[in-house]
Design a protein around this motif. Structure first.
Motif, PDB file in Angstrom:
ATOM      1  N   ALA A  27       0.801  -1.222   0.000  1.00 38.91           N
ATOM      2  CA  ALA A  27       0.000   0.000   0.000  1.00 38.91           C
ATOM      3  C   ALA A  27       0.838   1.279   0.000  1.00 38.91           C
ATOM      4  N   GLU A  32       1.623   8.098  -1.867  1.00 40.02           N
ATOM      5  CA  GLU A  32       1.887   9.444  -2.394  1.00 40.02           C
ATOM      6  C   GLU A  32       0.969   9.806  -3.567  1.00 40.02           C
ATOM      7  N   PHE A  38      -3.231   0.692   4.317  1.00 38.91           N
ATOM      8  CA  PHE A  38      -4.244  -0.134   4.946  1.00 38.91           C
ATOM      9  C   PHE A  38      -4.321   0.084   6.449  1.00 38.91           C
ATOM     10  N   ARG A  39      -3.179   0.317   7.055  1.00 36.56           N
ATOM     11  CA  ARG A  39      -3.183   0.406   8.517  1.00 36.56           C
ATOM     12  C   ARG A  39      -3.174   1.832   9.048  1.00 36.56           C
ATOM     13  N   TYR A  71     -16.034  -0.428  -0.392  1.00 43.41           N
ATOM     14  CA  TYR A  71     -15.241  -0.809  -1.562  1.00 43.41           C
ATOM     15  C   TYR A  71     -15.567   0.037  -2.781  1.00 43.41           C
ATOM     16  N   ARG A  74     -13.743   3.214  -2.229  1.00 45.29           N
ATOM     17  CA  ARG A  74     -12.292   3.067  -2.468  1.00 45.29           C
ATOM     18  C   ARG A  74     -11.997   2.921  -3.950  1.00 45.29           C
ATOM     19  N   GLN A 109       0.578  -6.435  -3.575  1.00 40.04           N
ATOM     20  CA  GLN A 109      -0.555  -6.761  -2.703  1.00 40.04           C
ATOM     21  C   GLN A 109      -1.694  -5.779  -2.950  1.00 40.04           C
ATOM     22  N   HIS A 127      -3.607  -9.906  -4.057  1.00 38.86           N
ATOM     23  CA  HIS A 127      -4.859  -9.762  -3.311  1.00 38.86           C
ATOM     24  C   HIS A 127      -6.023  -9.337  -4.200  1.00 38.86           C
ATOM     25  N   VAL A 177      -9.044 -10.479  -2.205  1.00 39.27           N
ATOM     26  CA  VAL A 177      -8.804 -11.533  -1.209  1.00 39.27           C
ATOM     27  C   VAL A 177      -8.968 -10.944   0.191  1.00 39.27           C
ATOM     28  N   GLY A 180      -8.574 -14.721   5.662  1.00 36.91           N
ATOM     29  CA  GLY A 180      -9.108 -16.081   5.749  1.00 36.91           C
ATOM     30  C   GLY A 180      -9.350 -16.710   4.395  1.00 36.91           C
ATOM     31  N   GLU A 181      -9.220 -15.936   3.318  1.00 34.02           N
ATOM     32  CA  GLU A 181      -9.418 -16.478   1.971  1.00 34.02           C
ATOM     33  C   GLU A 181      -8.065 -16.783   1.334  1.00 34.02           C
ATOM     34  N   THR A 206       5.391  -2.034   2.137  1.00 33.96           N
ATOM     35  CA  THR A 206       4.509  -2.970   2.849  1.00 33.96           C
ATOM     36  C   THR A 206       4.972  -3.109   4.298  1.00 33.96           C
ATOM     37  N   SER A 207       3.988  -3.257   5.191  1.00 39.96           N
ATOM     38  CA  SER A 207       4.321  -3.411   6.608  1.00 39.96           C
ATOM     39  C   SER A 207       4.865  -4.808   6.897  1.00 39.96           C
ATOM     40  N   GLN A 211       0.228 -12.235   6.045  1.00 42.36           N
ATOM     41  CA  GLN A 211       0.708 -13.482   5.443  1.00 42.36           C
ATOM     42  C   GLN A 211      -0.323 -14.004   4.436  1.00 42.36           C
ATOM     43  N   ASN A 231      11.007   2.070   2.385  1.00 42.06           N
ATOM     44  CA  ASN A 231       9.893   2.334   3.300  1.00 42.06           C
ATOM     45  C   ASN A 231      10.329   3.437   4.273  1.00 42.06           C
ATOM     46  N   SER A 249       8.778   6.010  -1.188  1.00 45.16           N
ATOM     47  CA  SER A 249       9.160   5.409  -2.468  1.00 45.16           C
ATOM     48  C   SER A 249       9.077   6.409  -3.625  1.00 45.16           C
TER      49      SER A 249
HETATM   50  C1  BJW Z   1       5.255   3.848   2.556  1.00 44.02           C
HETATM   51  C2  BJW Z   1       4.921   5.152   2.219  1.00 44.02           C
HETATM   52  C3  BJW Z   1       5.616   5.729   1.145  1.00 44.02           C
HETATM   53  C4  BJW Z   1       3.701   4.560   3.902  1.00 44.02           C
HETATM   54  N1  BJW Z   1       6.540   5.020   0.497  1.00 44.02           N
HETATM   55  N2  BJW Z   1       6.172   3.167   1.900  1.00 44.02           N
HETATM   56  C5  BJW Z   1       0.411 -16.982   9.126  1.00 44.02           C
HETATM   57  C6  BJW Z   1       0.499 -17.631   7.895  1.00 44.02           C
HETATM   58  C7  BJW Z   1      -0.525 -17.523   6.952  1.00 44.02           C
HETATM   59  C8  BJW Z   1      -1.654 -16.760   7.220  1.00 44.02           C
HETATM   60  C9  BJW Z   1      -1.735 -16.124   8.450  1.00 44.02           C
HETATM   61  C10 BJW Z   1      -0.730 -16.244   9.382  1.00 44.02           C
HETATM   62  N3  BJW Z   1      -1.083 -15.526  10.472  1.00 44.02           N
HETATM   63  C11 BJW Z   1      -2.294 -14.988  10.231  1.00 44.02           C
HETATM   64  C12 BJW Z   1      -2.718 -15.330   9.007  1.00 44.02           C
HETATM   65  C13 BJW Z   1      -4.012 -14.931   8.402  1.00 44.02           C
HETATM   66  C14 BJW Z   1      -4.032 -13.611   7.671  1.00 44.02           C
HETATM   67  C15 BJW Z   1      -2.985 -12.640   8.176  1.00 44.02           C
HETATM   68  O1  BJW Z   1      -1.912 -12.520   7.651  1.00 44.02           O
HETATM   69  N4  BJW Z   1      -3.338 -11.870   9.209  1.00 44.02           N
HETATM   70  C16 BJW Z   1      -2.425 -10.876   9.751  1.00 44.02           C
HETATM   71  C17 BJW Z   1      -3.222  -9.661  10.178  1.00 44.02           C
HETATM   72  C18 BJW Z   1      -1.642 -11.494  10.882  1.00 44.02           C
HETATM   73  N5  BJW Z   1      -3.847 -13.867   6.263  1.00 44.02           N
HETATM   74  C19 BJW Z   1      -4.864 -14.234   5.504  1.00 44.02           C
HETATM   75  O2  BJW Z   1      -5.983 -14.390   5.956  1.00 44.02           O
HETATM   76  C20 BJW Z   1      -4.602 -14.484   4.026  1.00 44.02           C
HETATM   77  N6  BJW Z   1      -5.143 -15.714   3.628  1.00 44.02           N
HETATM   78  C21 BJW Z   1      -4.721 -16.870   4.122  1.00 44.02           C
HETATM   79  O3  BJW Z   1      -3.808 -16.953   4.905  1.00 44.02           O
HETATM   80  O4  BJW Z   1      -5.421 -17.932   3.627  1.00 44.02           O
HETATM   81  C22 BJW Z   1      -5.152 -19.246   4.117  1.00 44.02           C
HETATM   82  C23 BJW Z   1      -6.045 -20.149   3.308  1.00 44.02           C
HETATM   83  C24 BJW Z   1      -5.470 -21.124   2.529  1.00 44.02           C
HETATM   84  C25 BJW Z   1      -6.290 -21.974   1.786  1.00 44.02           C
HETATM   85  C26 BJW Z   1      -7.666 -21.801   1.811  1.00 44.02           C
HETATM   86  C27 BJW Z   1      -8.238 -20.787   2.551  1.00 44.02           C
HETATM   87  C28 BJW Z   1      -7.412 -19.950   3.316  1.00 44.02           C
HETATM   88  C29 BJW Z   1      -5.322 -13.445   3.165  1.00 44.02           C
HETATM   89  C30 BJW Z   1      -4.805 -12.082   3.363  1.00 44.02           C
HETATM   90  C31 BJW Z   1      -5.646 -11.094   2.537  1.00 44.02           C
HETATM   91  C32 BJW Z   1      -5.307  -9.665   2.833  1.00 44.02           C
HETATM   92  N7  BJW Z   1      -6.274  -8.820   2.251  1.00 44.02           N
HETATM   93  C33 BJW Z   1      -6.138  -7.403   2.376  1.00 44.02           C
HETATM   94  C34 BJW Z   1      -7.410  -6.745   1.824  1.00 44.02           C
HETATM   95  C35 BJW Z   1      -7.399  -6.802   0.297  1.00 44.02           C
HETATM   96  C36 BJW Z   1      -8.464  -6.001  -0.305  1.00 44.02           C
HETATM   97  C37 BJW Z   1      -8.391  -4.542   0.063  1.00 44.02           C
HETATM   98  O5  BJW Z   1      -7.450  -3.804  -0.284  1.00 44.02           O
HETATM   99  O6  BJW Z   1      -9.334  -4.115   0.737  1.00 44.02           O
HETATM  100  O7  BJW Z   1      -4.991  -6.943   1.655  1.00 44.02           O
HETATM  101  S1  BJW Z   1      -5.788  -6.865   4.047  1.00 44.02           S
HETATM  102  C38 BJW Z   1      -4.672  -5.586   3.606  1.00 44.02           C
HETATM  103  O8  BJW Z   1      -3.335  -5.869   4.081  1.00 44.02           O
HETATM  104  C39 BJW Z   1      -4.613  -5.604   2.089  1.00 44.02           C
HETATM  105  C40 BJW Z   1      -3.158  -5.356   1.848  1.00 44.02           C
HETATM  106  O9  BJW Z   1      -2.805  -5.801   0.541  1.00 44.02           O
HETATM  107  C41 BJW Z   1      -2.498  -6.122   2.950  1.00 44.02           C
HETATM  108  C42 BJW Z   1      -1.083  -5.737   3.223  1.00 44.02           C
HETATM  109  O10 BJW Z   1      -0.994  -4.432   3.644  1.00 44.02           O
HETATM  110  P1  BJW Z   1       0.265  -3.557   3.238  1.00 44.02           P
HETATM  111  O11 BJW Z   1       0.300  -3.376   1.772  1.00 44.02           O
HETATM  112  O12 BJW Z   1       1.463  -4.103   3.868  1.00 44.02           O
HETATM  113  O13 BJW Z   1      -0.166  -2.164   3.839  1.00 44.02           O
HETATM  114  P2  BJW Z   1       0.043  -1.575   5.324  1.00 44.02           P
HETATM  115  O14 BJW Z   1      -0.951  -0.498   5.482  1.00 44.02           O
HETATM  116  O15 BJW Z   1       0.067  -2.643   6.346  1.00 44.02           O
HETATM  117  O16 BJW Z   1       1.506  -0.972   5.294  1.00 44.02           O
HETATM  118  C43 BJW Z   1       1.828   0.141   4.485  1.00 44.02           C
HETATM  119  C44 BJW Z   1       3.311   0.360   4.546  1.00 44.02           C
HETATM  120  O17 BJW Z   1       3.622   1.419   3.659  1.00 44.02           O
HETATM  121  C45 BJW Z   1       3.850   0.756   5.930  1.00 44.02           C
HETATM  122  O18 BJW Z   1       5.000  -0.022   6.228  1.00 44.02           O
HETATM  123  C46 BJW Z   1       4.243   2.216   5.742  1.00 44.02           C
HETATM  124  O19 BJW Z   1       5.368   2.597   6.531  1.00 44.02           O
HETATM  125  C47 BJW Z   1       4.582   2.244   4.292  1.00 44.02           C
HETATM  126  N8  BJW Z   1       4.526   3.558   3.643  1.00 44.02           N
HETATM  127  N9  BJW Z   1       3.993   5.650   3.109  1.00 44.02           N
HETATM  128  C48 BJW Z   1       6.811   3.777   0.902  1.00 44.02           C
HETATM  129  N10 BJW Z   1       5.370   7.043   0.767  1.00 44.02           N
END
Ligand code: BJW
Length: 261
Positions: A27, A32, A38-39, A71, A74, A109, A127, A177, A180-181, A206-207, A211, A231, A249
């Motif tokens: 995200a 920018e 997301f967080r 959605y 967004r 993602q 995703h 995605v 849980g999906e 990405t944070s 996973q 980052n 970035s």
């Molecule tokens: C900058 C900046 C600048 C700011 N320049 N940087 C262990 C193993 C496997 C799974 C799990 C596990 N533990 C838990 C799980 C389950 C879960 C999970 O990970 N939960 C965590 C909260 C712990 N995972 C899942 O459920 C996944 N599925 C799964 O595991 O399925 C298993 C399965 C198998 C078989 C059958 C059935 C099931 C699915 C995960 C789906 C995530 N979906 C989302 C929503 C998508 C749609 C939407 O956009 O609405 O995806 S959640 C959200 O988080 C979104 C993002 O893509 C994703 C990641 O976020 P991201 O991109 O990292 O954003 P932020 O906000 O976290 O960070 C932004 C970063 O940018 C920060 O670091 C800033 O500093 C930085 N930044 N300005 C550069 N200018």
């Protein structure tokens, strides 16, 4: 791990010599452009909700109108913004490497299309895609007219998702995605292959919390492939990196490109 606030000679040489680069974006690369990460705390009408609570199948089951409207809002926001210099720099790097017999893959993602609109080819949307829709029951893909952008502080009134015209039992949902999906297997496997084939892996905005996407950069460790993070904040992945470019970035990626072009 080497923590940098600018591109030093060692990092510039590494990037210049790399022929096959795998980029993993999150995200932050779109921040920018005006797409909230997301967080971050949400703004306007959505302030009372956390993004994490809305991005689940349970949230959609409990209150389809709320999640659907979030959605659509967004999606309209994404359509209203433009790629930023970070997206453009990656597209330029990809073009340069492709023209000289190498390559740069982008696995994101993000559900937006800002990499594509910057001129890059995206290997994998891990995703999904916020502009695509499908039925919750029969899975049919559905084309919908794009929502109009109603302004950042004034998302439209909550209205429910349409019913599926094919099966008449399901609701239309975004083809993304949720927690849980399962991730799309082809996108995930293509990304694993790209990382294993890369001589440099760049992780941008990405944070590293969610996973299984957050585990992908670790594949680089199997072969000792250098890892670079871009980052402004420390992340779950920072300690694993060889280089951390600590900054936005939209500034760091164009600078990196300038030093190697
Ligand atoms: C900058 C900046 C600048 C700011 N320049 N940087 C262990 C193993 C496997 C799974 C799990 C596990 N533990 C838990 C799980 C389950 C879960 C999970 O990970 N939960 C965590 C909260 C712990 N995972 C899942 O459920 C996944 N599925 C799964 O595991 O399925 C298993 C399965 C198998 C078989 C059958 C059935 C099931 C699915 C995960 C789906 C995530 N979906 C989302 C929503 C998508 C749609 C939407 O956009 O609405 O995806 S959640 C959200 O988080 C979104 C993002 O893509 C994703 C990641 O976020 P991201 O991109 O990292 O954003 P932020 O906000 O976290 O960070 C932004 C970063 O940018 C920060 O670091 C800033 O500093 C930085 N930044 N300005 C550069 N200018």
């Amino acid at each position: 791990m080497k923590l940098l606030d600018h591109v030093d000679d060692e990092l510039a040489a590494l990037a210049r010599d790399a022929r096959h680069v795998a980029v993993l974006s999150g995200a932050g690369i779109s921040a920018e452009s005006g797409v909230p990460t997301f967080r971050e705390v949400q703004t306007g009408l959505w302030e009372q909700f956390s993004a994490e609570d809305l991005a689940t199948p349970d949230a959609f089951d409990d209150d389809p109108a709320l999640v659907w409207t979030w959605y659509r809002w967004r999606q309209s926001l994404v359509q209203a913004v433009e790629p930023n210099p970070g997206h453009l720099a990656l597209a330029r790097w990809q073009k340069q490497l492709t023209e000289t017999g190498g390559g740069l893959s982008i696995s994101t993602q993000n559900v937006d299309d800002l990499h594509e609109r910057a001129g890059a080819e995206v290997l994998a949307h891990l995703h999904g895609n916020i502009a695509a829709h499908r039925c919750t029951d029969c899975g049919a893909s559905v084309q919908l007219p794009a929502p109009g952008y109603d302004g950042f502080e004034a998302p439209p009134e909550a209205e429910g998702p349409p019913a599926c015209e094919r099966c008449a039992t399901g609701l239309i949902r975004p083809d993304i995605v949720w927690f849980g999906e399962a991730l799309p297997m082809d996108a995930f496997e293509a990304t694993m292959a790209a990382i294993r084939a890369a001589d440099l892996v760049v992780v941008v905005g990405t944070s590293g919390i969610v996973q299984p996407a957050a585990g992908l950069p670790l594949l680089a460790l199997e072969r000792g492939t250098p890892l670079v993070e871009v980052n402004p904040q420390e992340t779950e992945l920072s300690e694993t990196m060889d280089f951390v470019l600590r900054g936005p970035s939209g500034q760091m990626l164009p600078t990196l490109l300038e030093t190697i072009s």
